[in-house]
Scaffold this active site. Sequence first.
Site, PDB file in Angstrom:
ATOM      1  CG  HIS A   2      37.843 -58.775  27.542  1.00 59.57           C
ATOM      2  ND1 HIS A   2      36.879 -59.759  27.627  1.00 59.57           N
ATOM      3  CD2 HIS A   2      37.388 -57.894  26.607  1.00 59.57           C
ATOM      4  CE1 HIS A   2      35.899 -59.490  26.801  1.00 59.57           C
ATOM      5  NE2 HIS A   2      36.175 -58.360  26.163  1.00 59.57           N
ATOM      6  CG  HIS A  36      45.053 -58.105  27.625  1.00 57.94           C
ATOM      7  ND1 HIS A  36      44.895 -56.787  27.250  1.00 57.94           N
ATOM      8  CD2 HIS A  36      46.068 -58.591  26.877  1.00 57.94           C
ATOM      9  CE1 HIS A  36      45.777 -56.503  26.291  1.00 57.94           C
ATOM     10  NE2 HIS A  36      46.501 -57.571  26.055  1.00 57.94           N
ATOM     11  CG  ASP A  76      46.041 -54.970  31.941  1.00 58.95           C
ATOM     12  OD1 ASP A  76      46.828 -55.928  31.998  1.00 58.95           O
ATOM     13  OD2 ASP A  76      45.317 -54.743  30.956  1.00 58.95           O
TER      14      ASP A  76
END
Length: 727
Positions: A592, A682, A687
């Site tokens: 992330h 991510h 997303d």
Amino acid sequence: MNWALKAAISVAVALLFAALSLGLMLLTLGEAARFGVVQALSGVWPVVLLAVLPLSGLAVWFWHLHDAREDKAPDRLMEKVKLLSAATQSQQIEAAQDSPAMARLTQAINALAAERDRWRSDVQAQVAQANQSLQQERNRLAALMSELNQSVVVCNLDGRIVLFNHRARLQFKRMPGSACGVPDASGAGGAEWVGIGRSIYAVLDRALLAHGLDNIRQRMARGASQPTTQFLTSTASGQLLRVHMAPVRSGSEVAEGGTDIHGFVLTLDNVTHSFEEDTRRDQLLLDLTEGSRASLANVQAAVEMLALDDLAPEMRTKFLCVVREEVGAMGQRITDLLARSHETLKTRWPLENMLGVDLLHAAQRHMAAHCGRDVVLDAVDPQVWLKVDSFALLQALTYLASRLFDEFEVRFVQLRLGCSPEAGKVHLDLVWTGQAMSTETVMSWELDPMHLVAERNPLTVRDVMDRHGGVIWFERERSRHQAFFRMVLPMARAQEGTESAQLLPNDSRPEYYDFDLFQMSQGDHALDDRPLRSLIYTVFDTETTGLNPSQGDEIIQIGATRIVNGKLLRQDAFEQLIDPGRSIPAASIPIHGITPAMVQGQPRIGQVLPSFHAYASDTVLVAHNAAFDMKFLQLKERSTGLRFDQPVLDTLLLSAVIHPHQDSHHLEAIAQRMNITVLGRHTALGDALVTAEVFLRMIPLLAEMGILTLGQAREAAQKTYHARLEY
């Protein structure tokens, strides 16, 4: 072909093969040998038959695998064809490599799709040309709304915001706290409560607006040509708003005097400050009245005592002091009242916030057009904002410049702008080089009415300065052989200046209106019976410290966007980093990209969830693998007191409904099948945007399967295998 028939054919073929093999073998032997072999086999034929049966079973198995593979290939191709038919952009199907026939069929389908794309492109070009004039009108209206000084919000009858201008967002941003009384940790004020498809009832009382609509309908029924109503209301954050309400009607209804309306327009004015000013002024008048009454009573009593002939000298002196003190106190009260009244008049004059550079450029053009001489800008602070009556100020500058050009033969003048040493003030200088003037001349110019060649104005330069609460004076710079008029003007508050600039991005205007929302009616049906196309969605995603919410993992980022009326509102987004209150595993950081330093000092989840709950209120939640994200939210219900109990749709489950024969339902795989470009993967907002694009592509595919409503989509999703996964 069923299993029994396949087995019978396989056994017959195996027996025939065995018989032929035995016959060929016997032909190669002599008579005695053949007789011996036959005798030997006659006793063991059941064993031979048992040997043939496994071979037959193996043949049946290979046959079934081949048929299954051949049967599944058309199903996969059919799913891809359906996806291709619903695609909004040019797209091709990858040709099958294992079957020449399927490859040729795929090529034919791609050729038809390419032809379809060419036809669609032509149709879209014609539609775009036909809609160009309508779009221009909408953009003009949006541009006009954007430049208005008033806060304007347009709603449909359900209270959904159809259109708003930037001033309205700025108006709500100035409100401390949130509109529903929930503390706002982000400091965004009430700006997050304004958005296309949002409910105005999150800010204003529903019953009050309903009462306003009733008043408008009554006036329309009586034949009023312009039925409007206005009222005062207060928000949960304590701000006092003056609201002006007008109806939205179709042209035919206006012409026929009908009473049906499609929505309403609200013009909002925050009068909290002016109300406080009025209250202070009223209190000042009350203090003056009560104080003067007491002072007059004391003066009257003292005067009566002074009228006595036998009053002792020391008492006479004492009563004279009383008279002087009371008269002085009354004079001070009147002076204070006059000063306060003067300040109130200045604040009530309609002044506007204006960037100093813009004012000077306007003055340069105006002065050059009226005087025909050069006007030079010098030493202009580009960050200075002023609170001015720009028209009157331009007249004053042009008037002074014209007298310099006419009476002192000045060849050019300069304008310069900068911050004044006095707090909250700005100095604007009109500079020239040449002959100096006397103080008497300066005074006469300030007090004479401002007469120009084509314009006559009863105001004086001193009047203009009084309106601004400013002053003007004349100075000389002997070393540079220059002189100048210096005007000291009020500076606009930073909140009114810089924040408005930040909230007016040049590329944000098109997404601030959606007139199609007038066709929506939120109360027509129960939510499950509503068509998927008509609902408002919050598409969200979370980034977390790990994959085990029940074992202590926490949310470190929430990102969300909205879908209204079938349109993705990219700029109406929610994105917030969160301090998880625990360490972020090093293994998850490459996924992330969120480091411990990035979340340091960020608000905790208990501070962020109220804002996100308000952002997503009265909408349908959409997420990919929603069970994972919802588990994190549900675990915070007890600590925050917030429940996300609205309907939830999962694009992973919907993908399994639409494409049951595909091998993968990961977000990347779905996006690749739908020819969607993946950006910001991510990250929570990245997303969420990809998920929103995927969901919009899914709606027509679900419609082809007869899944049209929210209830049908939820029911179909719950029947898939993936719906049984738990976290």
